[in-house]
Every structure is written in C-alpha cells, then in structure tokens.
Design a protein around this motif. Sequence first.
Motif, PDB file in Angstrom:
ATOM      1  N   SER A   6       0.828  -1.210   0.000  1.00  0.00           N
ATOM      2  CA  SER A   6       0.000   0.000   0.000  1.00  0.00           C
ATOM      3  C   SER A   6       0.862   1.260   0.000  1.00  0.00           C
ATOM      4  N   MET A   7       2.029   1.213   0.663  1.00  0.00           N
ATOM      5  CA  MET A   7       2.947   2.348   0.666  1.00  0.00           C
ATOM      6  C   MET A   7       3.512   2.584  -0.733  1.00  0.00           C
ATOM      7  N   VAL A   8       3.871   1.486  -1.395  1.00  0.00           N
ATOM      8  CA  VAL A   8       4.396   1.581  -2.757  1.00  0.00           C
ATOM      9  C   VAL A   8       3.320   2.159  -3.684  1.00  0.00           C
ATOM     10  N   LYS A   9       2.097   1.681  -3.511  1.00  0.00           N
ATOM     11  CA  LYS A   9       0.974   2.152  -4.330  1.00  0.00           C
ATOM     12  C   LYS A   9       0.747   3.646  -4.121  1.00  0.00           C
ATOM     13  N   GLU A  10       0.788   4.087  -2.863  1.00  0.00           N
ATOM     14  CA  GLU A  10       0.567   5.501  -2.551  1.00  0.00           C
ATOM     15  C   GLU A  10       1.646   6.375  -3.184  1.00  0.00           C
ATOM     16  N   LEU A  11       2.908   5.945  -3.066  1.00  0.00           N
ATOM     17  CA  LEU A  11       4.010   6.727  -3.633  1.00  0.00           C
ATOM     18  C   LEU A  11       3.909   6.769  -5.154  1.00  0.00           C
ATOM     19  N   ARG A  12       3.485   5.678  -5.734  1.00  0.00           N
ATOM     20  CA  ARG A  12       3.334   5.622  -7.192  1.00  0.00           C
ATOM     21  C   ARG A  12       2.255   6.598  -7.648  1.00  0.00           C
ATOM     22  N   GLU A  13       1.154   6.665  -6.894  1.00  0.00           N
ATOM     23  CA  GLU A  13       0.070   7.591  -7.232  1.00  0.00           C
ATOM     24  C   GLU A  13       0.506   9.040  -7.053  1.00  0.00           C
ATOM     25  N   LEU A  14       1.374   9.288  -6.080  1.00  0.00           N
ATOM     26  CA  LEU A  14       1.854  10.637  -5.813  1.00  0.00           C
ATOM     27  C   LEU A  14       2.807  11.131  -6.890  1.00  0.00           C
ATOM     28  N   GLY A  16       3.911   9.140  -9.981  1.00  0.00           N
ATOM     29  CA  GLY A  16       3.869   8.589 -11.319  1.00  0.00           C
ATOM     30  C   GLY A  16       5.092   7.744 -11.651  1.00  0.00           C
ATOM     31  N   ALA A  17       5.939   7.482 -10.662  1.00  0.00           N
ATOM     32  CA  ALA A  17       7.145   6.683 -10.875  1.00  0.00           C
ATOM     33  C   ALA A  17       6.794   5.193 -10.935  1.00  0.00           C
ATOM     34  N   GLY A  18       7.741   4.376 -11.438  1.00  0.00           N
ATOM     35  CA  GLY A  18       7.517   2.948 -11.544  1.00  0.00           C
ATOM     36  C   GLY A  18       7.455   2.265 -10.193  1.00  0.00           C
ATOM     37  N   MET A  19       6.848   1.095 -10.171  1.00  0.00           N
ATOM     38  CA  MET A  19       6.645   0.393  -8.910  1.00  0.00           C
ATOM     39  C   MET A  19       7.966   0.046  -8.215  1.00  0.00           C
ATOM     40  N   MET A  20       8.923  -0.479  -8.971  1.00  0.00           N
ATOM     41  CA  MET A  20      10.206  -0.852  -8.371  1.00  0.00           C
ATOM     42  C   MET A  20      10.985   0.375  -7.912  1.00  0.00           C
ATOM     43  N   ASP A  21      10.870   1.460  -8.679  1.00  0.00           N
ATOM     44  CA  ASP A  21      11.525   2.709  -8.271  1.00  0.00           C
ATOM     45  C   ASP A  21      10.936   3.217  -6.956  1.00  0.00           C
ATOM     46  N   CYS A  22       9.620   3.101  -6.831  1.00  0.00           N
ATOM     47  CA  CYS A  22       8.952   3.533  -5.597  1.00  0.00           C
ATOM     48  C   CYS A  22       9.379   2.686  -4.407  1.00  0.00           C
ATOM     49  N   LYS A  23       9.464   1.385  -4.634  1.00  0.00           N
ATOM     50  CA  LYS A  23       9.883   0.485  -3.551  1.00  0.00           C
ATOM     51  C   LYS A  23      11.309   0.809  -3.102  1.00  0.00           C
TER      52      LYS A  23
END
Length: 311
Positions: A6-14, A16-23
């Motif tokens: 959920s943290m990764v999802k939130e950062l991605r929505e904030l 627009g970066a890729g999922m792995m980059d967000c993680k």
Amino acid sequence: MAISASMVKELRELTGAGMMDCKKALTETDGDMDAAVEFLRKNGQAKAEKKSGRVAAEGLCAVELKDDQTAAVVEVNSETDFVAKNEKFQNFVKAVAVQAVNSDAADLDAFMAEAWNEDTSKTVKEELVEKVATIGENLTIRRFEKVTADNGCVVSYVHGGGRIGVLVVAQTATVNDTVKEALTNVAMQIAAMNPKFVDRSEISEEYIKHEEEILLAQIKNDPKESQKPEKVIEGMIKGRINKEMKEICLVDQVYVKAEDGKQTVGKYLEQVSKEVGADVKVEKFVRFETGEGIEKKEEDFAAEVAAQMNM
C-alpha cells in the motif's frame, strides 16, 4: 522498516514513478513518504510537483460574496460522498460560508467559538455538533478564508459542484461586467491549472534554490547530461526553472481560453485593461480543493476479517 504494498501504491500515485523505483525510494528513506518523493525527484523519476493530496476526503467547498469587495471560501468535510450530496449538508456548508464572510475571526478556533449566524444562542461548534448528530456522520469545518479588495473587486468561482472553490482579488479603478467576466475567467483558470503564485515576485529565494538543487541532482544522475560543461549545465538549470515558473505562476500560464494557444493570463489581463481603460491586476487568489492534503484511511476488508479471526 517493512515496506508494504500500500505504501508503494501511494508513492506511485503521488509521483507517477515505476513500482520498483517507488519500492527502492521507500527502502532508501526508511518509509518516509515525503523523503521518498524527494529521492525520486532527484533521480528524475518523479514529476516536479506531487499531487495536491495523498488521498481526497469527501465534502464540499463553498464561496460567499458579501459585496464586490468582500468574500469568503470555506471547506467542510464529510466521511462519504453520499453525505456530500445530502441537501441538509449542502445547506449547512452554505451557511458556514455566510458565517465566514461576516466573521472577524483570525483563526479556526476563534471562528468555531463565534455565535452561529442562524441561531446566536449557540456557537458554530455547537451547530456543527448538532449537524453531526442529525446527519449521522462525522463532519469537520476544516478551513476558511475571508478576503477584501480595498482598491478593486473580488470574484468567485465554484467548480465540480463544490469540489473546488476559488476567490480572485483584483486591483482596478473600473468595476463593471466586462471586468468581472474577465476575472471569472481567471478564476476558472486557477481552478483548472492550480497555480501556486500570482507572479514571480511572490517566489522566495529559498524555493528557487531548492528547485535548483533538485534539477542539479537530476542532471548528475543522468549519464549523458552529467558530462556536459558546467556553464551548459547552469544554462540547462536556468531554462528548466523558467519553464517551471511558467507553470506555477498565474500570469505566466498559457490562458486556457487563448484562441492562439499561446496568450498568457498576463497578456489576457492587459487586453482587458485596454478594453475598459483601466489596469486590471490580480492581487491575490485563494483556491480550496476538497480534501487536498488529507490522509484518509483505506479500509482493507480482508485484513479486518483476518484480524478478527485471529482474536
């Protein structure tokens, strides 16, 4: 710190970066969301500006004009969109806006302690408590702002049925229908394009310096751009800063109704000034968007059931 999906999802929505980059960003910053946004920006993996709010709360914004020179905008939150469409709630928000335009309160605490305009035997806070009991859902008067035009006028605009409320304060010696229509167009621009400043004179040196640091970090992290001469890099940063200023400064934005697709808001106001024979200048604006910046807990039904089963 464990990084959840959920943290990764939130950062991605904030960002627009890729999922792995967000993680990776969350891991590097130990789960600090704001620091993770900065991390992504410096690595060129996020937009210059994050979204206005992490998760939108429900509710409405309302505006109220007392006269051509005095107005107020308020935001009142509810738990659900269903209640936001309720007539009793809508009438309450309208009454809060009337309260605000007649208020002399300097902050929200003072505002809540005022006598309620429709029944002076109780305070605004007491009226809110009664509405919570009547409507059956938690309600919050989140914020208000009252503006006054000493040498001009105020216009208002509400977008999306109350999702966004805008006030524009203008300096002008002439107040007529042409001026008001032009300023309403500007208010629509503000609602749509969400500028941060009227013009560049409002931007602090600290803000510019911070953006320059972000841009420099992005360039250093780019294998090709980092090899360019220092003077070239300085020019690149200056050019990108100027581009950003055109996006965040109202008068530098391209006017959304421009027939040529190039005319700025500033040039549009110059055109109106010539038409009415008096300068029309935006002094300030206020833009409220329902729920901006509010965290809203996401209910995970499956997790809730699992937790109850393990009790």
